[in-house]
Design an enzyme around this catalytic site. Sequence first.
Site, mmCIF file in Angstrom:
data_model
loop_
_atom_site.group_PDB
_atom_site.id
_atom_site.type_symbol
_atom_site.label_atom_id
_atom_site.label_comp_id
_atom_site.label_asym_id
_atom_site.label_seq_id
_atom_site.Cartn_x
_atom_site.Cartn_y
_atom_site.Cartn_z
ATOM 1 N N LYS B 201 0.855 -1.180 0.000
ATOM 2 C CA LYS B 201 0.000 0.000 0.000
ATOM 3 C C LYS B 201 0.891 1.230 0.000
ATOM 4 O O LYS B 201 1.865 1.304 0.737
ATOM 5 C CB LYS B 201 -0.880 -0.006 1.256
ATOM 6 C CG LYS B 201 -1.822 1.183 1.333
ATOM 7 C CD LYS B 201 -2.713 1.069 2.577
ATOM 8 C CE LYS B 201 -3.688 2.227 2.657
ATOM 9 N NZ LYS B 201 -4.628 2.292 1.515
ATOM 10 N N TYR B 202 0.583 2.197 -0.851
ATOM 11 C CA TYR B 202 1.359 3.424 -0.868
ATOM 12 C C TYR B 202 0.787 4.367 0.167
ATOM 13 O O TYR B 202 -0.386 4.712 0.121
ATOM 14 C CB TYR B 202 1.301 4.078 -2.254
ATOM 15 C CG TYR B 202 2.020 5.408 -2.300
ATOM 16 C CD1 TYR B 202 1.302 6.606 -2.333
ATOM 17 C CD2 TYR B 202 3.409 5.457 -2.287
ATOM 18 C CE1 TYR B 202 1.964 7.823 -2.355
ATOM 19 C CE2 TYR B 202 4.073 6.670 -2.306
ATOM 20 C CZ TYR B 202 3.348 7.847 -2.342
ATOM 21 O OH TYR B 202 4.009 9.049 -2.361
ATOM 22 N N GLU B 275 10.429 0.612 14.184
ATOM 23 C CA GLU B 275 10.059 1.703 13.276
ATOM 24 C C GLU B 275 8.690 1.500 12.679
ATOM 25 O O GLU B 275 8.350 0.382 12.250
ATOM 26 C CB GLU B 275 11.039 1.732 12.104
ATOM 27 C CG GLU B 275 12.254 2.585 12.313
ATOM 28 C CD GLU B 275 13.085 2.687 11.037
ATOM 29 O OE1 GLU B 275 14.301 2.850 11.185
ATOM 30 O OE2 GLU B 275 12.524 2.585 9.928
ATOM 31 N N ARG B 292 19.778 -2.253 17.551
ATOM 32 C CA ARG B 292 20.975 -1.579 18.067
ATOM 33 C C ARG B 292 20.524 -0.279 18.745
ATOM 34 O O ARG B 292 19.354 0.077 18.681
ATOM 35 C CB ARG B 292 21.886 -1.201 16.901
ATOM 36 C CG ARG B 292 21.188 -0.213 15.983
ATOM 37 C CD ARG B 292 22.025 0.267 14.840
ATOM 38 N NE ARG B 292 21.360 1.382 14.178
ATOM 39 C CZ ARG B 292 20.531 1.273 13.141
ATOM 40 N NH1 ARG B 292 20.257 0.093 12.632
ATOM 41 N NH2 ARG B 292 19.977 2.335 12.610
ATOM 42 N N VAL B 295 21.366 6.693 16.767
ATOM 43 C CA VAL B 295 21.918 8.038 16.851
ATOM 44 C C VAL B 295 21.058 8.913 17.764
ATOM 45 O O VAL B 295 21.554 9.604 18.642
ATOM 46 C CB VAL B 295 21.983 8.684 15.450
ATOM 47 C CG1 VAL B 295 22.343 10.161 15.544
ATOM 48 C CG2 VAL B 295 22.967 7.947 14.561
#
Lengths: 158, 447
Positions: B201-202, B275, B292, B295
């Site tokens: 899906k965009y 994410e 991990r 930043v």
Amino acid sequence: MAESSSSVFDMDRIHLLVEFMKEHDLREVDLQEGDQKIRLSRGAKEVAYAPQSMMPAPSSAGPAAVSPSTGAVADAANIKTILSPMVGTFYARPNPNSEPFVKTGDHVEANTTVCIIEAMKTFNEIPAEIRGKIVAVLIEDGEHVDTDKPLFKVEVGK
Amino acid sequence: MFKRILIANRGEIALRVIRACKELGIETVCVFSRADRGSQYLDLADEAFCIGGPKSIDSYLKIDQIISAAEIGNVDAIHPGFGFLSENAHFNEICRDCQITFIGPSPEAMQALGDKNTAKSMARAANVPVVPGSAGLIEDDNEAVRIAHEIGFPVLIKATAGGGGKGMRVASNDLSLKQALIQARTEAQAAFGNPGVYLEKYVDRPRHVEVQIIADHHGNVCHLWERECSTQRRHQKLIEESPASKLPADVRRDICDAAVRLVRQCKYTNAGTVEFIVDQENKFYFIEVNARVQVEHPVTEMVTGIDVIKSQILVAAGQALPFKQDEVLQRGAAIECRINAEDPDRNFQPCPGKITQMFVPGGPGVRFDSHAHAGYVVPPYYDSMIGKLIVHKPTRGEAIACMIRALDELRIEGIKTTIPFHKKLLAHATFVDGMVDTKFVERELLG
């Protein structure tokens, strides 16, 4: 003077010694404290330092040549240093009972094994990669080395 | 607790780990390439070993050299930082084989989550929404049309072997879908030697929202709330913040709970980031797990008051996390600007070179994490980030004002940096209003 130090490497003390040597026209001073040694040699051109420990190079107090070796003067053009290619433990001998691979005065070819560096349980034979005569052995048996650590000085050619 | 840790990294993050170790009374061993010899932060470590040439592949990626340094340095554990070997399951395993604790998840967890497909199935199993898409590769075009109708237009065609945007096409209807499939397959074949494509899906104007998690070996899995990282340029983050602006409280709760569910499902331990993309309707979809420390961990540290690096070390040492989920609160707003040695006026071209003068900002709520200093030579071999400027204030508005103030104070001379660009970003209406998405920088500021 930030801190007073009784170390042979205290910069202020070294400066005092250099002045003392000039004043009294001394050519060479050898100091030892425990297992710290320093030799100050006042030749025709340069005052040189010969620190034993891993001191960072002092900012120049003049044309001083800092050489991480037991030799007291800056290297001549035909003296090359064999550097460690890896991190590990340096062994001068093939095994504890043998003679060292090379000693001062020995002739080496490019493919002469000069030492073993042990890394991750692997014993790596290190070739000289230069042709010439060993003039100094800079590392002790069993010492830890990292990349670019100077191992031997070689007088190139002969 | 560990006596000595080797830091298999460089620069800013190596310094960050040294700091955490010092506060925990742990000795540190650093490694450095020839290009980093003489860096001042190395003096803060108890020992430092040169591990090879300037290129990463000759030094920071040389597993044998790093392990050898760990052995002669007599360390109990290795902190991999981020980048380099931090998500290398093989390196992780070697550490384990050499009886050195890898400060991070197990090699198995790392491997499972490193594969995007496996990660997605684990997400589904944990009832975490994933971006709707085809189950596998598209074999024929009719199937493609059917799936596109199922997931809803517009759809994104992606190359299975791909990356970097190659082999990607957007299609808004049946006709353009068939065209786009041909183009995508051709491009994928040329770029990767593999024409395989799949559909997703965009999501229009997605936001990048990620959740910091940390799990110990005693069953305690916590989230440390979320970060908004939509302010990006070409998939590189520029500014990160916590909390995510304009995220409704219930969505925040759900997204963080989803992250914890997934982490439990994978039996993941230590720190990690889950994410997501969030669409304009505030629906979120799982993208991937970064196994991990990242930043941008400082923004999480500022709002929660929890030291992420110390937590990693405690967990790796087998200790229980000293907090429970209900004790983790978000206080105020934190923003981080990544300061890069790049020229924003020349397409962000990297600017290695010597920093001739440097003045560092301070004052209440200001934190500057950097290994750079006047006289430091930024080497050309590594990524261009030279520091992170972080602010923390009671509200986002105050944080923005404080960041502008701090950026005005921050002086780095001798090289070009992204400081002027950050000032523009912070004054930009879209950013100030919090109406960000992952493409707004390129769309609105870079023309």
